[in-house]
Design a protein around this motif. Structure first.
Motif, PDB file in Angstrom:
ATOM      1  N   ALA A  87      43.380  44.246  45.695  1.00 34.41           N
ATOM      2  CA  ALA A  87      41.721  43.706  44.859  1.00 34.41           C
ATOM      3  C   ALA A  87      41.259  44.586  44.560  1.00 34.41           C
ATOM      4  CB  ALA A  87      41.474  43.663  46.157  1.00 34.41           C
ATOM      5  N   LEU A  88      40.904  45.736  44.667  1.00 35.93           N
ATOM      6  CA  LEU A  88      40.272  47.260  44.340  1.00 35.93           C
ATOM      7  C   LEU A  88      40.857  47.514  43.231  1.00 35.93           C
ATOM      8  CD1 LEU A  88      37.857  49.130  44.531  1.00 35.93           C
ATOM      9  CD2 LEU A  88      40.508  50.830  45.177  1.00 35.93           C
ATOM     10  N   LEU A  89      41.723  47.021  42.880  1.00 35.91           N
ATOM     11  CA  LEU A  89      42.699  46.850  40.799  1.00 35.91           C
ATOM     12  C   LEU A  89      41.798  46.319  40.135  1.00 35.91           C
ATOM     13  CD1 LEU A  89      45.257  49.171  39.644  1.00 35.91           C
ATOM     14  CD2 LEU A  89      46.714  46.693  39.686  1.00 35.91           C
ATOM     15  N   GLY A  90      41.784  45.275  40.497  1.00 38.92           N
ATOM     16  CA  GLY A  90      40.932  44.339  40.100  1.00 38.92           C
ATOM     17  C   GLY A  90      39.717  44.025  40.134  1.00 38.92           C
ATOM     18  N   VAL A  91      38.914  45.232  40.679  1.00 33.17           N
ATOM     19  CA  VAL A  91      38.081  44.833  40.394  1.00 33.17           C
ATOM     20  C   VAL A  91      37.670  46.233  39.489  1.00 33.17           C
ATOM     21  CG1 VAL A  91      35.676  46.274  41.731  1.00 33.17           C
ATOM     22  CG2 VAL A  91      37.388  44.643  42.430  1.00 33.17           C
ATOM     23  N   LEU A  92      38.484  46.840  40.014  1.00 32.24           N
ATOM     24  CA  LEU A  92      38.192  47.984  38.769  1.00 32.24           C
ATOM     25  C   LEU A  92      38.954  47.531  37.190  1.00 32.24           C
ATOM     26  CD1 LEU A  92      40.792  51.478  40.227  1.00 32.24           C
ATOM     27  CD2 LEU A  92      38.159  51.233  39.665  1.00 32.24           C
ATOM     28  N   HIS A  93      39.406  46.520  36.644  1.00 31.78           N
ATOM     29  CA  HIS A  93      39.880  46.284  35.645  1.00 31.78           C
ATOM     30  C   HIS A  93      38.315  45.332  34.977  1.00 31.78           C
ATOM     31  CE1 HIS A  93      43.802  46.452  34.425  1.00 31.78           C
ATOM     32  NE2 HIS A  93      44.309  45.958  35.219  1.00 31.78           N
ATOM     33  N   VAL A  94      37.971  44.602  35.820  1.00 29.30           N
ATOM     34  CA  VAL A  94      36.716  44.710  35.651  1.00 29.30           C
ATOM     35  C   VAL A  94      35.849  44.909  35.183  1.00 29.30           C
ATOM     36  CG1 VAL A  94      34.824  42.268  36.554  1.00 29.30           C
ATOM     37  CG2 VAL A  94      36.782  42.211  37.104  1.00 29.30           C
ATOM     38  N   VAL A  95      35.230  46.293  35.463  1.00 27.70           N
ATOM     39  CA  VAL A  95      34.851  47.280  35.554  1.00 27.70           C
ATOM     40  C   VAL A  95      34.502  47.924  34.390  1.00 27.70           C
ATOM     41  CG1 VAL A  95      33.628  49.604  36.764  1.00 27.70           C
ATOM     42  CG2 VAL A  95      33.584  47.829  38.141  1.00 27.70           C
ATOM     43  N   GLY A  96      35.887  48.753  34.331  1.00 28.14           N
ATOM     44  CA  GLY A  96      36.531  48.817  32.725  1.00 28.14           C
ATOM     45  C   GLY A  96      36.492  48.145  31.533  1.00 28.14           C
ATOM     46  N   GLY A  97      36.079  47.080  32.329  1.00 31.67           N
ATOM     47  CA  GLY A  97      36.380  46.021  30.477  1.00 31.67           C
ATOM     48  C   GLY A  97      37.475  45.295  30.857  1.00 31.67           C
ATOM     49  N   LEU A  98      38.112  44.100  31.747  1.00 33.29           N
ATOM     50  CA  LEU A  98      39.484  43.131  31.250  1.00 33.29           C
ATOM     51  C   LEU A  98      38.977  42.723  29.815  1.00 33.29           C
ATOM     52  CD1 LEU A  98      41.855  42.563  32.371  1.00 33.29           C
ATOM     53  CD2 LEU A  98      40.482  40.594  33.883  1.00 33.29           C
ATOM     54  N   ARG A  99      40.454  42.836  29.241  1.00 32.13           N
ATOM     55  CA  ARG A  99      40.588  42.253  27.961  1.00 32.13           C
ATOM     56  C   ARG A  99      41.124  40.644  28.180  1.00 32.13           C
ATOM     57  NH1 ARG A  99      41.827  47.141  23.765  1.00 32.13           N
ATOM     58  NH2 ARG A  99      40.461  48.136  24.885  1.00 32.13           N
TER      59      ARG A  99
END
Length: 99
Positions: A87-99
């Motif tokens: 779940a934290l991995l998903g948050v990191l993607h959102v914060v990092g700019g998921l494409r």
């Protein structure tokens, strides 16, 4: 008097297999994102692979009964931490700019 376990062991095995299936689906999505060419995504994919391998070992042993008899005290907390980590991995993607 012998204990009749009924369907409880089968339901437990199926639950562990569903958990592994869900983590596998997350891994496949993560690997798809890893090929965007960004180092950040590749690192997150590496973490997802490591998490998947850990969950694979724990859940497979629980689902097949291949492990030691009786509950292992660390298997459920490990799987819960792995789910929280994904779940934290998903948050990191959102914060990092998921494409």
């Amino acid at each position: 008097m012998s204990r009749d376990p009924g369907l409880q062991p089968e339901r437990t095995r199926l639950a562990w297999r569903r958990t592994l299936l869900a983590v596998t689906a997350i891994l496949l999505l993560e690997l798809r994102l890893a090929f965007t060419g960004r180092v950040f995504d590749a690192l997150l994919a590496g973490l997802a692979v490591a998490t998947w391998l850990g969950v694979l070992v724990v859940d497979w042993r629980r689902a097949t009964g291949a492990g030691p008899r009786g509950p292992q005290r660390w298997s459920i907390p490990f799987t819960a931490l792995a789910a929280a980590g994904l779940a934290l991995l998903g948050v990191l993607h959102v914060v990092g700019g998921l494409r």
